[in-house]
Design an enzyme around this catalytic site. Structure first.
Site, PDB file in Angstrom:
ATOM      1  N   GLU A 267       0.846  -1.195   0.000  1.00 22.01           N
ATOM      2  CA  GLU A 267       0.000   0.000   0.000  1.00 22.01           C
ATOM      3  C   GLU A 267       0.880   1.243   0.000  1.00 22.01           C
ATOM      4  O   GLU A 267       1.941   1.241   0.629  1.00 22.01           O
ATOM      5  CB  GLU A 267      -0.897   0.002   1.243  1.00 22.01           C
ATOM      6  CG  GLU A 267      -1.871  -1.177   1.260  1.00 22.01           C
ATOM      7  CD  GLU A 267      -2.764  -1.214   2.501  1.00 22.01           C
ATOM      8  OE1 GLU A 267      -2.687  -0.286   3.329  1.00 22.01           O
ATOM      9  OE2 GLU A 267      -3.538  -2.176   2.614  1.00 22.01           O
ATOM     10  N   HIS A 290      -7.805   1.343   2.051  1.00 25.06           N
ATOM     11  CA  HIS A 290      -7.657   0.973   3.475  1.00 25.06           C
ATOM     12  C   HIS A 290      -8.449   1.932   4.388  1.00 25.06           C
ATOM     13  O   HIS A 290      -7.912   2.490   5.339  1.00 25.06           O
ATOM     14  CB  HIS A 290      -6.171   0.976   3.880  1.00 25.06           C
ATOM     15  CG  HIS A 290      -5.889   0.082   5.060  1.00 25.06           C
ATOM     16  ND1 HIS A 290      -4.728  -0.613   5.203  1.00 25.06           N
ATOM     17  CD2 HIS A 290      -6.638  -0.208   6.162  1.00 25.06           C
ATOM     18  CE1 HIS A 290      -4.763  -1.303   6.335  1.00 25.06           C
ATOM     19  NE2 HIS A 290      -5.912  -1.076   6.938  1.00 25.06           N
TER      20      HIS A 290
END
Ligand code: NAI
Length: 408
Positions: A267, A290
């Site tokens: 990420e 997220h």
């Protein structure tokens, strides 16, 4: 209740724009608060927070060995988030600094996001919406379903999984779950004997297991092949639980009819970095950055929970919820007593020294509490009032003492 230190001199430094509710609570407790919007590193971090008694951070601030060695007045750290990987927990413990986080505060937010995704996947909502945005009107019932009566398979029936179970049943879903621990089913949820058995019956599989080696790649090609044709997969847990290339394959081949993914093996570190995934551009695939736990309510709950832990540590000595030191839940101090909070290295003979010193001073012990881990021990002794300060200095001189503080 007070501390041996004037309350207004207790300095709390909050970084990374922690929710203002934390400021309110610390100020109401009488502490002095500095609220910063940014994360800092290195010398800048020490300049900002090096003289604080308590530091509150979120996920970006790294509290390193160097920080703990230099932040000499530090009594405690609040991680106003879930994870504590950004903190050198061992060094913090070695300095007698408990670290608290807020592990339950965003449970509801993740469960609600998951419910919304279950509906959205069954209605191909994101694709239909995008088409209309683009000026295309593709009204059709093909492939669209109600979720009522469908089977939800929850993998990991912990805080989030069990909360989701209740919400899903309220919407008319049949819930099955799989967990390695013998947890109590809510409502009519049925435990499945194995992951494979769950994958075979669920119309939607949703993952709520922790990260780490025990769950890494627990959903790969083999597991996806067990799922019903046309089922959906949701991963709002951790990025490495799913083999993302295998998921992309299962979606492209039409084995799965869609997926919702909030967490990825890699990420971006910040909102400025670009993001790439093999799932991009696939139909009926909801990708989110997220944000499962990112709601105003969760931030507020995190602020209340973490501040509450720090204030209770300061005012009562309680370490319940600390992730790096022995946990001790303490009653409120009796007004006739002083409380000595003694962190020490867990080696033989320290308790003997404590007791000898207290007995030698002719002081009566009203109550005593002790909890230890292999390296550290936290001993709390309530003594008759006026005696606490007198013996504190002696206790501080015991070589194994890491930290001693008095409450009265
Ligand atoms: P939890 O610890 O309460 O529950 C996890 C459950 O998984 C436990 O009941 C445990 O026994 C079970 N489990 C562990 N290994 C398993 C295995 N191999 N197979 C089946 N079950 C297994 O955790 P919680 O709070 O419910 O969080 C679940 C996940 O959600 C975590 O990975 C957490 O990082 C993630 N999370 C994601 C957020 C987001 O923003 N997307 C926000 C909050 C949590």
């Amino acid at each position: 209740m007070s501390t041996s230190y004037p309350l207004h001199k207790i300095k709390v430094v909050l970084l990374e724009n922690i929710h203002p509710r934390a400021v309110e609570l610390f100020e109401a407790a009488g502490f002095t608060v500095e609220h910063h919007k940014k994360a800092y590193t290195g010398q800048e971090l020490l300049d900002v927070a090096g003289d604080a008694h308590m530091v509150g951070i979120r996920s970006k601030t790294r509290l390193t060995k160097e920080f703990f060695e230099n932040a000499r007045r530090l009594w405690a750290v609040g991680a106003f988030c879930i994870g504590t990987n950004q903190i050198d927990l061992k060094t913090a413990a070695a300095h007698g600094v408990p670290v608290f986080n807020a592990p339950f505060s965003n449970t509801r937010s993740v469960a609600e996001l998951t419910i919304s995704e279950i509906v959205a996947l069954h209605r191909h909502l994101f694709d239909r919406s995008r088409e209309v945005h683009q000026g295309r009107w593709l009204k059709s019932a093909t492939g669209a379903h109600e979720i009522r009566g469908r089977t939800l398979g929850i993998v990991g029936y912990g805080r989030i999984g069990s909360q989701l179970s209740v919400l899903a049943e309220a919407m008319g879903m049949r819930v099955v779950f799989y967990d390695i621990v013998d947890v109590l089913p809510h409502g009519n949820a049925a435990r499945m004997p194995s992951l494979g058995a769950l994958l075979e019956v669920a119309d939607v599989v949703t993952l709520h297991v922790p990260g780490g080696t025990g769950t890494k790649h627990m959903i790969g090609g083999e597991q996806l092949a067990l799922m019903k044709k046309g089922a959906y997969l949701i991963n709002n847990a951790r990025g490495d639980v799913v083999v993302i290339e295998a998921l992309a394959e299962a979606l492209k081949s039409g084995r799965l009819a869609g997926a919702a993914v909030d967490v990825f093996p890699e990420e971006p570190e910040s909102n400025e970095e670009p993001f790439k995934s093999p799932l991009q551009g696939l139909p009926n695939v909801i990708l989110t950055p997220h944000i499962g736990g990112s709601t105003a309510e969760a931030q507020h709950a995190i602020a209340e929970f973490a501040s509450g832990r720090l204030i209770k540590l300061m005012n009562v000595g309680t370490t319940t919820g600390a992730v790096n030191v022995p946990e001790v839940e303490l009653p409120v101090l009796h007004h006739d007593h002083h409380r000595i909070l003694h962190f020490h290295r867990n080696v033989p003979g320290v308790l003997g020294q404590l007791h000898t010193m207290i007995a030698g001073a002719g002081v009566n012990i009203a109550a005593e509490y002790l909890q230890s881990d292999p390296k550290h021990a936290y001993c709390i002794i309530d003594v008759d009032s006026s005696a606490g300060e007198a013996i504190k200095d002696g206790l501080a001189r015991i070589p194994e003492t890491i930290r001693v503080r008095t409450l009265f």
